[in-house]
Design a protein around this motif. Structure first.
Motif, PDB file in Angstrom:
ATOM      1  N   MET A   1      47.001  48.154  43.211  1.00 59.12           N
ATOM      2  CA  MET A   1      47.797  48.809  42.167  1.00 59.12           C
ATOM      3  C   MET A   1      46.912  49.255  41.009  1.00 59.12           C
ATOM      4  SD  MET A   1      51.438  46.769  42.037  1.00 59.12           S
ATOM      5  CE  MET A   1      50.741  45.369  41.200  1.00 59.12           C
ATOM      6  N   ALA A   2      45.942  48.414  40.634  1.00 53.71           N
ATOM      7  CA  ALA A   2      45.017  48.780  39.557  1.00 53.71           C
ATOM      8  C   ALA A   2      44.170  49.983  39.946  1.00 53.71           C
ATOM      9  CB  ALA A   2      44.121  47.594  39.204  1.00 53.71           C
ATOM     10  N   LEU A   3      43.721  50.028  41.191  1.00 56.34           N
ATOM     11  CA  LEU A   3      42.937  51.175  41.665  1.00 56.34           C
ATOM     12  C   LEU A   3      43.744  52.469  41.567  1.00 56.34           C
ATOM     13  CD1 LEU A   3      41.327  49.640  44.888  1.00 56.34           C
ATOM     14  CD2 LEU A   3      40.133  50.217  42.770  1.00 56.34           C
ATOM     15  N   ALA A   4      44.994  52.414  42.010  1.00 58.91           N
ATOM     16  CA  ALA A   4      45.843  53.610  41.982  1.00 58.91           C
ATOM     17  C   ALA A   4      46.087  54.072  40.548  1.00 58.91           C
ATOM     18  CB  ALA A   4      47.169  53.318  42.682  1.00 58.91           C
ATOM     19  N   ALA A   5      46.351  53.120  39.636  1.00 58.84           N
ATOM     20  CA  ALA A   5      46.568  53.477  38.235  1.00 58.84           C
ATOM     21  C   ALA A   5      45.282  54.001  37.596  1.00 58.84           C
ATOM     22  CB  ALA A   5      47.094  52.263  37.473  1.00 58.84           C
ATOM     23  N   ALA A   6      44.138  53.400  37.950  1.00 62.80           N
ATOM     24  CA  ALA A   6      42.857  53.852  37.410  1.00 62.80           C
ATOM     25  C   ALA A   6      42.535  55.263  37.860  1.00 62.80           C
ATOM     26  CB  ALA A   6      41.747  52.887  37.819  1.00 62.80           C
ATOM     27  N   ASN A   7      42.854  55.596  39.117  1.00 65.90           N
ATOM     28  CA  ASN A   7      42.660  56.967  39.596  1.00 65.90           C
ATOM     29  C   ASN A   7      43.366  57.968  38.693  1.00 65.90           C
ATOM     30  OD1 ASN A   7      41.080  56.411  41.844  1.00 65.90           O
ATOM     31  ND2 ASN A   7      42.797  56.419  43.281  1.00 65.90           N
TER      32      ASN A   7
ATOM     33  N   ILE B   1      35.608  53.712  41.147  1.00 60.62           N
ATOM     34  CA  ILE B   1      35.465  54.843  40.225  1.00 60.62           C
ATOM     35  C   ILE B   1      34.012  55.314  40.156  1.00 60.62           C
ATOM     36  CG2 ILE B   1      35.769  55.598  37.821  1.00 60.62           C
ATOM     37  CD1 ILE B   1      38.400  55.161  39.341  1.00 60.62           C
ATOM     38  N   GLY B   2      33.067  54.380  40.362  1.00 58.29           N
ATOM     39  CA  GLY B   2      31.652  54.725  40.313  1.00 58.29           C
ATOM     40  C   GLY B   2      30.988  54.427  38.989  1.00 58.29           C
ATOM     41  N   THR B   3      31.518  53.424  38.253  1.00 56.58           N
ATOM     42  CA  THR B   3      30.916  53.057  36.973  1.00 56.58           C
ATOM     43  C   THR B   3      29.859  51.976  37.187  1.00 56.58           C
ATOM     44  OG1 THR B   3      32.492  51.299  36.441  1.00 56.58           O
ATOM     45  CG2 THR B   3      33.098  53.558  35.840  1.00 56.58           C
ATOM     46  N   ARG B   4      28.929  51.863  36.207  1.00 59.17           N
ATOM     47  CA  ARG B   4      27.849  50.879  36.285  1.00 59.17           C
ATOM     48  C   ARG B   4      27.703  50.085  34.985  1.00 59.17           C
ATOM     49  NH1 ARG B   4      28.601  52.314  40.609  1.00 59.17           N
ATOM     50  NH2 ARG B   4      27.177  53.143  42.198  1.00 59.17           N
ATOM     51  N   GLY B   5      28.668  50.211  34.092  1.00 59.76           N
ATOM     52  CA  GLY B   5      28.580  49.542  32.803  1.00 59.76           C
ATOM     53  C   GLY B   5      29.142  48.136  32.842  1.00 59.76           C
ATOM     54  N   PRO B   6      29.391  47.544  31.676  1.00 60.97           N
ATOM     55  CA  PRO B   6      29.956  46.189  31.611  1.00 60.97           C
ATOM     56  C   PRO B   6      31.298  46.129  32.335  1.00 60.97           C
ATOM     57  CG  PRO B   6      29.255  46.931  29.437  1.00 60.97           C
ATOM     58  CD  PRO B   6      29.169  48.123  30.337  1.00 60.97           C
ATOM     59  N   THR B   7      31.507  45.037  33.062  1.00 58.96           N
ATOM     60  CA  THR B   7      32.748  44.876  33.824  1.00 58.96           C
ATOM     61  C   THR B   7      33.270  43.465  33.616  1.00 58.96           C
ATOM     62  OG1 THR B   7      31.956  46.446  35.493  1.00 58.96           O
ATOM     63  CG2 THR B   7      33.801  45.051  36.113  1.00 58.96           C
TER      64      THR B   7
ATOM     65  N   THR C   1      36.887  40.010  41.390  1.00 59.37           N
ATOM     66  CA  THR C   1      36.941  41.054  42.418  1.00 59.37           C
ATOM     67  C   THR C   1      37.778  42.234  41.936  1.00 59.37           C
ATOM     68  OG1 THR C   1      36.712  39.420  44.172  1.00 59.37           O
ATOM     69  CG2 THR C   1      37.621  41.549  44.804  1.00 59.37           C
ATOM     70  N   LEU C   2      38.794  41.953  41.125  1.00 55.12           N
ATOM     71  CA  LEU C   2      39.679  42.999  40.594  1.00 55.12           C
ATOM     72  C   LEU C   2      38.901  44.070  39.834  1.00 55.12           C
ATOM     73  CD1 LEU C   2      42.298  44.321  39.548  1.00 55.12           C
ATOM     74  CD2 LEU C   2      42.428  42.477  37.851  1.00 55.12           C
ATOM     75  N   SER C   3      38.262  43.704  38.738  1.00 56.96           N
ATOM     76  CA  SER C   3      37.561  44.698  37.920  1.00 56.96           C
ATOM     77  C   SER C   3      36.332  45.247  38.620  1.00 56.96           C
ATOM     78  CB  SER C   3      37.167  44.079  36.573  1.00 56.96           C
ATOM     79  OG  SER C   3      38.313  43.714  35.849  1.00 56.96           O
ATOM     80  N   ALA C   4      35.648  44.390  39.369  1.00 55.26           N
ATOM     81  CA  ALA C   4      34.463  44.856  40.101  1.00 55.26           C
ATOM     82  C   ALA C   4      34.832  45.918  41.119  1.00 55.26           C
ATOM     83  CB  ALA C   4      33.776  43.667  40.782  1.00 55.26           C
ATOM     84  N   THR C   5      35.982  45.766  41.772  1.00 58.56           N
ATOM     85  CA  THR C   5      36.432  46.758  42.755  1.00 58.56           C
ATOM     86  C   THR C   5      36.798  48.072  42.086  1.00 58.56           C
ATOM     87  OG1 THR C   5      37.242  45.022  44.233  1.00 58.56           O
ATOM     88  CG2 THR C   5      38.115  47.229  44.574  1.00 58.56           C
ATOM     89  N   VAL C   6      37.467  48.002  40.932  1.00 60.08           N
ATOM     90  CA  VAL C   6      37.799  49.225  40.192  1.00 60.08           C
ATOM     91  C   VAL C   6      36.515  49.952  39.782  1.00 60.08           C
ATOM     92  CG1 VAL C   6      38.834  50.151  38.081  1.00 60.08           C
ATOM     93  CG2 VAL C   6      40.036  48.386  39.392  1.00 60.08           C
ATOM     94  N   ALA C   7      35.515  49.202  39.299  1.00 62.93           N
ATOM     95  CA  ALA C   7      34.240  49.813  38.901  1.00 62.93           C
ATOM     96  C   ALA C   7      33.566  50.491  40.095  1.00 62.93           C
ATOM     97  CB  ALA C   7      33.321  48.745  38.302  1.00 62.93           C
TER      98      ALA C   7
END
Length: 390
Positions: free
Chosen positions: A72-78, A141-147, A132-138
């Motif tokens: 759900m977080a991935l879909a909302a982040a998209n 999306i392709g981010t490399r910053g603080p997670t 795993t939640l925030s790391a998967t979203v990062a």
């Protein structure tokens, strides 16, 4: 110090998987609750907020092995990233997402094989790692910053906004993907809240999850995710982006109470709220009130102390239910829609029995909205508030 603004958001709640869906529900006061048969006491029913979508395939990639809350977080982040047209150096984008129940659904599902090595799933250890939640979203999306993953319960998404604001103001990042997600509709959660009498079984949809009512008891357990893009106003204007709102102030504290307890006087929450508001007066309050007598009494207490009957008061929980850590972000997105389209959403299901002295909004009010204050609090004394402005 530069203003921190919101340039995109994504929303996944019962009955709403898009901005347009959510606006329609809020503006028309639509209840999205459902009946879960056989999940209550003695196999009776419970009322819950259910999202129909599975979110298993995202960007042509199969995520079905990932926890539902993560999907759900991935879909909302998209949706949030697309709305904001996010285009910074990946190392300068942070991901900060809050959750309360985490992967409780999946842990419950696999608990029967936990002691059987042969049947234990290969990804089982990742299910109990909330990060795993925030790391998967990062990664998605392709981010490399603080997670960071914030696990402070019902205030977690506002706590995530607080951390994001601090990072942006310190110049450590250029943008933050921030919010909350929870998918708590497993039997573990349902039984736990039945045991503490926070939810009620064998009742109709209109008899529970009723904000501001002495005639009803219990909240509606709900799934949900809300993700926003935060950046500085200066950079947002340089990119030519639409700005949907400004995060004026966010404040969070913990009372240091035992588990399952909080300050029922409301004084701790009042202190947090005063610090958040300063000398500001919002156009209306988007309240935590969800149908729990102690929580709703606190909301009424702080409102009378600060505003009396001057500022309208509403709760969207009769429409959405309560989705734990996601709720603060969902309330913020509701505020952004109010600001953009000029309306105050109604408090549905209730007639305000026992709360007649409060200026509760029962029908949608159409008016310009410049600022909205939002309250959240949870078990063991977490209190967090934010004010969002035009």
């Amino acid at each position: 110090m530069d203003n921190i603004v919101i340039t995109g958001y994504g929303i996944k709640t019962p009955g709403a998987v898009s901005k347009e869906d959510f606006q329609r529900i809020l503006e028309n006061g639509i209840c999205t609750h459902s009946v879960l048969e056989g999940r209550g006491k003695n196999q009776s029913s419970v009322i819950a907020g259910v999202i129909e979508d599975d979110f298993g395939m995202l960007r042509e990639r199969n995520y079905t092995r990932y926890p539902r809350s993560t999907r759900m977080a991935l879909a909302a982040a998209n949706d949030a990233v697309e709305m904001a047209d996010l285009s910074y150096d990946p190392h300068r984008i942070a991901v900060i997402i809050g959750t309360s129940a985490g992967a409780i659904l999946e842990v419950e599902h696999y608990s029967s094989v936990a002691l059987n090595l042969k049947k234990y799933p290969l990804h089982g250890v990742s299910l109990v790692d909330s990060h795993t939640l925030s790391a998967t979203v990062a990664e998605h999306i392709g981010t490399r910053g603080p997670t960071f993953t914030i696990t402070t319960g019902c205030t977690a998404s506002l706590d995530a906004v607080l951390l994001a604001k601090l990072l942006l103001e310190a110049g450590q990042v250029d943008a933050c993907i921030v919010g909350g997600t929870d998918a708590p509709l497993g039997q573990w959660s349902i039984n736990g809240f039945l045991k503490t009498r926070a939810i009620t079984s064998d009742v109709s949809i209109n008899e529970t999850g009723v904000p501001f009512s002495s005639d009803h008891q219990g909240f509606v357990l709900s799934e949900g995710a809300g993700i926003m893009i935060l950046e500085t106003e200066e950079k947002a204007l340089q990119r030519g982006n639409t700005i949907y709102g400004r995060v004026q102030k966010v404040c969070s504290r913990n009372e240091g109470r035992p588990i399952l307890h909080s300050d029922e006087t409301g004084e701790e929450m009042l202190s947090v709220y005063k610090e958040t508001l300063g000398n500001r007066v919002p156009c209306y309050v988007n309240s935590q009130a969800l149908g729990l007598k102690a929580n709703d009494r606190i909301e009424g207490f702080i409102h009378k102390k600060l505003f009396d009957d001057i500022v309208p008061l509403t709760s969207i929980k009769g429409m959405t239910g309560h989705s734990f850590a996601a709720m603060g972000a969902i309330q913020m997105i509701a505020a952004l829609l109010s600001i953009e389209y000029g309306f105050i959403p109604p408090t549905i299901k209730t007639e305000g029995k026992g709360f007649e002295d409060l200026p509760i909004v029962y029908q949608t009010i159409y008016q310009p909205v410049r600022a909205v204050s939002i309250t959240t609090h949870g078990n063991s004394g977490n209190n967090a508030c934010v004010i969002v402005s035009k």
